[in-house]
Design an enzyme around this catalytic site. Structure first.
Site, PDB file in Angstrom:
ATOM      1  N   CYS A1133       1.109  -1.036   0.146  1.00 41.77           N
ATOM      2  CA  CYS A1133      -0.227   0.149  -0.339  1.00 41.77           C
ATOM      3  C   CYS A1133       0.894   1.456   0.196  1.00 41.77           C
ATOM      4  CB  CYS A1133      -1.027   0.464   1.223  1.00 41.77           C
ATOM      5  SG  CYS A1133      -2.819   0.505   1.064  1.00 41.77           S
ATOM      6  N   HIS A1258      -3.410  -5.415   0.760  1.00 40.93           N
ATOM      7  CA  HIS A1258      -2.976  -5.951   2.690  1.00 40.93           C
ATOM      8  C   HIS A1258      -2.825  -7.156   2.626  1.00 40.93           C
ATOM      9  CE1 HIS A1258      -1.960  -1.330   3.692  1.00 40.93           C
ATOM     10  NE2 HIS A1258      -3.301  -1.205   3.521  1.00 40.93           N
ATOM     11  N   GLU A1260      -1.210  -8.538   5.128  1.00 42.05           N
ATOM     12  CA  GLU A1260      -0.715  -8.455   6.127  1.00 42.05           C
ATOM     13  C   GLU A1260      -2.018  -9.006   7.298  1.00 42.05           C
ATOM     14  OE1 GLU A1260      -0.791  -4.068   5.559  1.00 42.05           O
ATOM     15  OE2 GLU A1260      -0.489  -6.210   4.515  1.00 42.05           O
TER      16      GLU A1260
END
Length: 1293
Positions: A1133, A1258, A1260
């Site tokens: 990002c 994303h 994570e």
């Protein structure tokens, strides 16, 4: 001063929107062009190299073709004498790049307007469209921008001659300064200053007014009451506190801090130790809760009002105890009718509004963006909310009058976590340093506490506008990082006492800080950081500049606190010190005087107590006439009512995955339909325990029955949270937000009735506590319209937020109907036992009626029985789908469940009593559950035994229709796609007005598709296999730099993902690199995390990248790292955007794109489907061809290549690592399946050697299965995305 042209400030469709606004305002404009202009204030001239460097720093956004703009110049800049948030961040970047000669950078927008000669009124109307008059000015030539850097002399103190002119002098000051002082308060002040034998200073009067405003002191809730001649024995607040007296269980802090605290779960809190290494710390993870309103500012300036509303509430959470961690947010809006152009509804009458407030449509186009933007940039997911429109001429307790929300409700709230030892405030020791942490003072938000305490229209328009604050969420993030570092020190936490700076600014915050600790304080005015040197003492002390906290630190801990602040680049200043005497002194070294010299008891002690003597009124309203209403027309209208309709336009603008701890957001199922009843978060990354929150509000009912409205709000919040695994009522706590038009006939007594219904009766019966809340007592708008007095008064409005401790987040049930679970049944749980009261319903509203009798919770034991059975069934996983009956009735409940499951349904009303309309659209308490046919009979028996009526009403169908029958008679039938069109068209219309209309239309079309398979999964590997396990067993944890810059907010979840993969995750701030405290030579891996570095002021990630490229130490560090053989890097990002701008120092990245504004021109928060491509990326080894959902949250994710040749080269080298795809596996080209418009669906790319990978989505945030908004039932603890982190560990051997 140097002037540097920038990129175009408006896209083609934004220009078109502005032209339409000009047309609507009758301003004859032919064309508008706008571009950014940069102004550099220099201490000495730049050389040629530095000039090129500055030009590079200020090159961001879309490329600009060389041209000379045409038309009349309107140069919009920040107000001279102020320093904008953009300026402070851009100047920081320039300094970090080594350009120390730059004293300050500032930015404006040059609008070039081609038009015939405009008259004065047209000029004024045009200017109103171009700037924010509170913080900006308009110049007509570039040279005038020089005044931005002028230094103005401070204004002097003013005193009020009470000793000479008596009470009259104070009355004049009361009006001039907008103090909103009551008559007895004026007497109190006159008496005290006569006793002190001196005149009050204006600063002291403003300070008193803010500290003692209704907004801050809650006078009505603490007042003595007489109703219908009978003296009442309790205040409103005492009745609320009764809930705690009866049920104190699990409440750790109530009524005395910025937020309440309840007992949470034991979990491993994940944060870095003093060496920077992340680890789990197993301890109680207590839950703090707070819900605020920011109604007055949102009516004046919706974006700023909603943004600062969210920001203020976040600060309340962070400033709880001795410092805590905000976690998840909520937002809500009540407004009058939208009157969308070209889409005005039959029930929307045009009643008008005063000039000083904006329209409900403007509030809902701009306000939600402000709230979402603040949460997004701060890094807090907004997971639940409500939206109600109501404006109607009704016959209620005052006869015929207009009721509605011209003064809107803007609700901002949330939950967080706090350590057990930090729940209570500490002691402020004598001599402790009193500190302001955060941004500078600015001359904005003056008198907000007093202004919001007045009914709209009682103060001047200028004072109204002056009371609105402006936001800088990236600054608040920096402050929160400081607070985080402090509480993470445990017993060594340097913070003794902390408060946020809100209403009244420092004039309220510092006195409150020392008074709460039984101390006084000596302060120095000129120590307050200020961006406006020309401010008067009153303006410095009383302004409501945001993103500030006040706190006390013992002198011996000051050095450590300073060290933390410097690392996080969070400004702070020691403004004073604590004294044993409870006296307040403010010295002004500039004028060598004391603007404040007061005993605290005068300011906060013995102000007169309010008494209210009121009369109750009962509503008399005719019943809804059903004779002319058809079911078909009722369905069309109700599904178009914003209260009921699709709220996607309010949801996809807000990040709902940041933290990686979100288990349940608003979007449900593979088709991501916004129908969730509540929000659920995990306590940490190592547990299935968690937290839940839900909202309940049924405000129109108050026009018929105050008590019923309050009971139904409480009950609805319980119904909404009942699908989570909580266990017991004692594990739920409520926040109560009360809004009323105090003084309006009947409203005061009605408020008392409602508070009593909840505080004295219902909550004690349910054993539920209300440890926190807020009141807003001026919910009325009055104005003159051509000599005619008009007013719009809101209903008494109670918004309840329920917070619960969740035992197992995996057990949460959603409204998604499951068509893959064999033979199932739909059961209606009816807590009203067959009643069908339609008063205050959406059905009545859309046919311009109020109705006669409101639904109610007639017996609290029914709700208790319902909840207890639900909890057993949820824990047993016996319920497949659950949705409560509320706005829009049973029809809406089943329809929304069908949308979520993308299926048809058939229901039979024959077991229910009443007319077709009453059975389908009554809003009595109830719910629909889907259960297996085999269990239906046993479950029905359980509910009946608990006193809850339970009816089998139907099931799913093969066809895509919703069919309603009464026995054999067909009452209604329609294609699900047509119902979805009706339900989603309001959201589409709003989206098309606000965002790129082409994108809005593409999404609207997709929602109506009957062939879209939604999110699908195709895996070419086994996600349950831990490929890193053999390497972790070696006992060596490679060091991973979890890299962040100021404004980054996704680093903790990133650290957790790499930690799980066997790395030693270490917190590395860019300030560590720039200062030389840490070298990248220590690390095998580096990950640049997501967020808003520098608030994205020079383009997303670009300022961060340039602070590396143009700082020799940083450039050398990163260059060495990327050139090492055994190093690897990931950028996600904002980190992806940053690394894409480091191409010149990353080998094999020369064909990478940069990432620019999304095609929709809106922040996009989605669950998108991506497919892993065959590429050399070490992260995606063995994953090619796999298709998986992933969290997307960004505003600038469109991949823009330098040329078509560069794009072709990137494709031909095989470095494209991820693409957005449809549910059938094709490359996604349409919105929102391609959320940003990137060519060929590109969402991730790697270097030619595969060592460096950048991606916009994303992984994570979704490495745990429970963190996915939707996932297949057969996924285990780890989601498939965990594989990429383990692949990195495998690569290192």
């Amino acid at each position: 001063m140097e002037i540097i042209r920038g990129a175009p400030a408006l896209s083609a469709f934004r220009v078109q929107q502005l032209m339409k606004a000009c047309d609507a305002a009758a301003i004859p404009v032919r064309h508008i062009y706008a571009e950014f202009m940069h102004f550099a204030h220099l201490t000495n001239a730049l050389n040629d190299t530095q000039t090129l460097q500055l030009a590079s720093i200020l090159t961001y956004g879309p490329a600009i073709e060389a041209h000379t703009p045409k038309g009349q110049l309107y140069l919009v800049t920040p107000r001279p004498g102020t320093i904008s948030p953009w300026s402070s961040k851009a100047t920081d970047i320039a300094h970090n790049c080594g350009l120390s000669q730059i004293k300050r950078l500032e930015r404006g927008i040059a609008y070039y307007v081609e038009a015939d000669t405009l008259d004065a009124s047209q000029q004024k109307a045009l200017q109103a469209l171009l700037y924010d008059r509170m913080v900006e000015v308009i110049f007509d030539d570039m040279a005038a921008a020089e005044t931005l850097f002028d230094r103005t002399e401070p204004k002097a103190l003013a005193s009020v001659n009470v000793l000479g002119e008596g009470r009259r002098a104070l009355e004049v000051a009361n009006s001039r300064l907008g103090l909103a002082l009551a008559e007895d308060e004026i007497d109190y002040l006159v008496d005290n200053f006569v006793r002190l034998k001196r005149n009050p200073n204006d600063i002291e009067l403003m300070m008193f007014a803010q500290a003692n405003s209704e907004h801050c002191r809650h006078k009505i809730f603490n007042a003595d009451w007489t109703i219908d001649g009978v003296v009442q024995d309790k205040s409103l607040f005492k009745m609320i506190k009764n809930t705690y007296a009866v049920t104190p269980d699990n409440v750790l802090s109530a009524y005395k801090d910025n937020a309440a605290v309840m007992t949470g779960s034991v979990a491993g809190r994940f944060f870095p130790d003093e060496t920077g290494v992340y680890a789990y710390h197993v301890e109680p993870c207590h839950i703090l809760m707070k819900v605020e309103t920011h109604n007055h500012p949102t009516a004046i300036s919706p974006y700023a009002g909603a943004a600062t509303g969210s920001g203020g509430e976040i600060r309340d959470e962070g400033a709880t105890g001795r410092g805590s961690k905000p976690k998840a947010g909520l937002v809500g809006f009540s407004v009058s009718n939208l009157n969308i152009p070209g889409f005005i509804q039959p029930w929307e009458a045009q009643y008008g509004k005063p000039e000083r407030i904006v329209t409900p449509l403007e509030i809902m186009l701009e306000g939600p963006l402000g709230g979402a933007a603040f949460n997004n940039e701060f890094g807090r997911p907004a997971l639940v909310g409500y939206f109600r429109t109501y404006e109607q001429e009704v016959s209620s307790h005052n006869g015929v009058e207009v009721r509605g929300y011209h003064k809107p409700i803007m609700l901002a709230g949330g939950l967080g976590n706090i350590r057990e030892d930090h729940v209570q405030k500490g002691e402020i020791t004598v001599g402790a340093k009193l500190i302001v942490l955060g941004g500078p003072a600015m001359n904005i938000g003056l008198g907000g506490g007093a202004a919001s305490s007045m009914a709209s229209g009682q103060s001047s328009e200028d004072l109204d506008f002056a009371s609105v604050q402006r936001e800088n969420p990236e600054m608040e993030r920096r402050c929160q990082e400081v607070i985080d570092r402090c509480w993470q020190l445990g017993d060594d936490n340097p913070i003794q006492f902390i408060h946020d700076v809100g209403a009244g600014g420092l004039s309220n915050a510092f006195p409150e800080l020392v008074n709460d600790a039984d101390r006084g304080g000596r302060f120095n005015l000129r120590n307050v950081p200020s961006d406006e040197p020309g401010m008067s003492p009153l303006e410095i002390w009383c302004n409501e500049s945001q993103e500030r906290y006040v706190l006390s630190v013992a002198p011996e801990n000051l050095a450590r606190f300073e060290q933390i602040c410097l690392r996080e680049r969070a400004p702070f200043a020691v403004v004073g010190e604590a004294t044993s005497e409870q006296h307040l002194t403010l010295a002004d070294s500039h004028f060598n005087n004391k603007p404040i010299d007061l005993p605290l008891e005068v300011l906060l002690g013995k102000a007169p107590k309010m008494s209210r003597d009121v009369v109750s009124k009962k509503a008399l309203s005719p019943a809804l006439d059903e004779s002319q209403i058809t079911v078909d027309e009722a369905v069309t209208r109700i599904l178009s009512l914003p209260t009921v309709a699709d709220k996607s336009f309010l949801i996809t603008i807000g990040d709902r995955s940041v933290t990686g701890l979100v288990n349940r957001d608003q979007m449900v199922g593979p088709w991501q339909v916004p129908v969730a009843d509540c929000a659920v978060t995990a306590a940490s990354f190592d547990t299935y325990a968690g937290e839940a929150m839900s909202i309940g509000e049924r405000t129109p009912l108050a026009l018929l029955d105050f008590g019923a409205s309050a009971r139904m709000a409480v009950a609805e919040s319980i119904m909404n949270i009942a699908g989570t695994d909580i266990g017991s009522f004692k594990r739920i706590k409520l926040s109560a937000n009360w809004m009323s038009a105090a003084g309006h006939p009947g409203e005061d007594a009605g408020l008392y009735e409602a508070v009593k219904a909840v505080g004295e009766e219902l909550c004690p019966q349910l054993e539920i506590t209300i440890p926190v809340g807020k009141d807003s007592m001026s919910m009325k708008t009055a104005w003159e319209d051509n000599g005619v007095h008009k007013s719009v008064t809101s209903p008494m409005s109670l918004v309840i937020t329920a917070f619960g401790v969740v035992q197992d987040i995996r057990n949460t049930v959603t409204p998604e109907l499951r068509s893959d679970k064999g033979d199932t049944a739909l059961l209606l749980l009816d807590l009203s036992h067959g009643k069908t009261r339609l008063g205050g319903s959406c059905l009545a509203q859309v046919f311009s009626s109020l109705g006669d009798v409101a639904p109610d919770l007639d017996d609290s034991t029914t709700l208790k029985g319902f909840f207890e059975v639900m909890q057993t069934l949820v824990a047993d996983q016996s319920i497949l789908a659950y949705h409560d009956r509320s706005d829009g009735g049973l029809f809406t409940t089943v329809t929304e469940m069908a949308f979520a499951g993308n299926t048809g349904a058939e229901i039979d009303l024959s077991a229910l009593q009443g007319s077709d309309l009453a059975r389908l659209f009554n809003e009595e308490l109830g719910a629909v559950i889907q259960v297996s046919q085999a269990q239906a009979e046993a479950i029905t028996a359980q509910f009946i035994a608990a006193g809850v009526a339970c009816h089998a009403i139907g099931g799913l169908t093969e066809h895509n229709k919703l069919v309603v029958k009464d026995g054999s008679r067909v009452v209604f039938q329609q294609q699900r796609s047509e119902l979805r069109r009706l339900w989603s068209q309001t959201s589409y219309k709003m989206q098309a007005l606000r965002d790129n209309p082409d994108c809005a239309l593409e999404e609207f079309s997709l929602k109506q598709s009957e062939t879209d398979p939604g999110l699908t999964v195709k895996l070419n590997f086994d996600p349950s296999q831990d490929v890193a396990a053999p390497y972790i067993l070696k006992g060596i944890a490679p060091k991973m730099a979890i890299l962040r810059e100021q404004g980054v907010n996704s680093h903790v979840e990133m650290a957790a993902a790499f930690d799980r993969a066997g790395f030693e995750s270490r917190d590395v701030h860019m300030s560590d690199i720039l200062s030389g405290r840490i070298s990248l030579d220590e690390f095998q891996g580096l990950v640049a995390c997501g967020g808003f570095s520098y608030g994205d002021v020079l383009g997303a990630g670009e300022g961060w990248a340039k602070s590396i490229l143009f700082n020799q130490r940083a450039r050398d560090e990163f260059s060495r790292f990327f050139e090492r053989d055994l190093s690897f890097a990931l950028g996600v990002c904002n980190g992806c955007q940053m690394l894409s701008n480091l191409k010149e120092i990353i080998p094999g990245s020369e064909h990478w794109p940069r990432f620019v504004r999304n095609r929709s021109e809106r922040f996009e928060a989605r669950v998108s489907l991506v497919e892993v491509q065959q590429s050399p990326s070490l992260f995606f080894e063995g994953m090619a061809g796999s298709r998986m959902p992933i969290a997307v949250s960004h505003g600038e994710g469109l991949a823009e290549f330098a040329s078509m040749q560069a794009m072709t080269a990137a494709e031909s080298t095989g470095t494209v690592a991820l693409r957005y795809v449809t549910g059938t596996g094709e490359i996604a080209t349409q919105y929102p399946q391609n959320p940003n418009g990137s060519p060929n669906g590109l969402s991730g790319i790697c270097s030619t050697d595969g060592k460096v990978t950048i991606m916009m989505p994303h992984p994570e945030r979704v490495f745990r299965t429970v963190a996915n908004s939707w996932h297949p039932d057969n996924w285990g603890e780890d989601s498939p995305w965990m594989r990429m982190f383990r692949n990195a560990r495998v690569k290192l051997g």
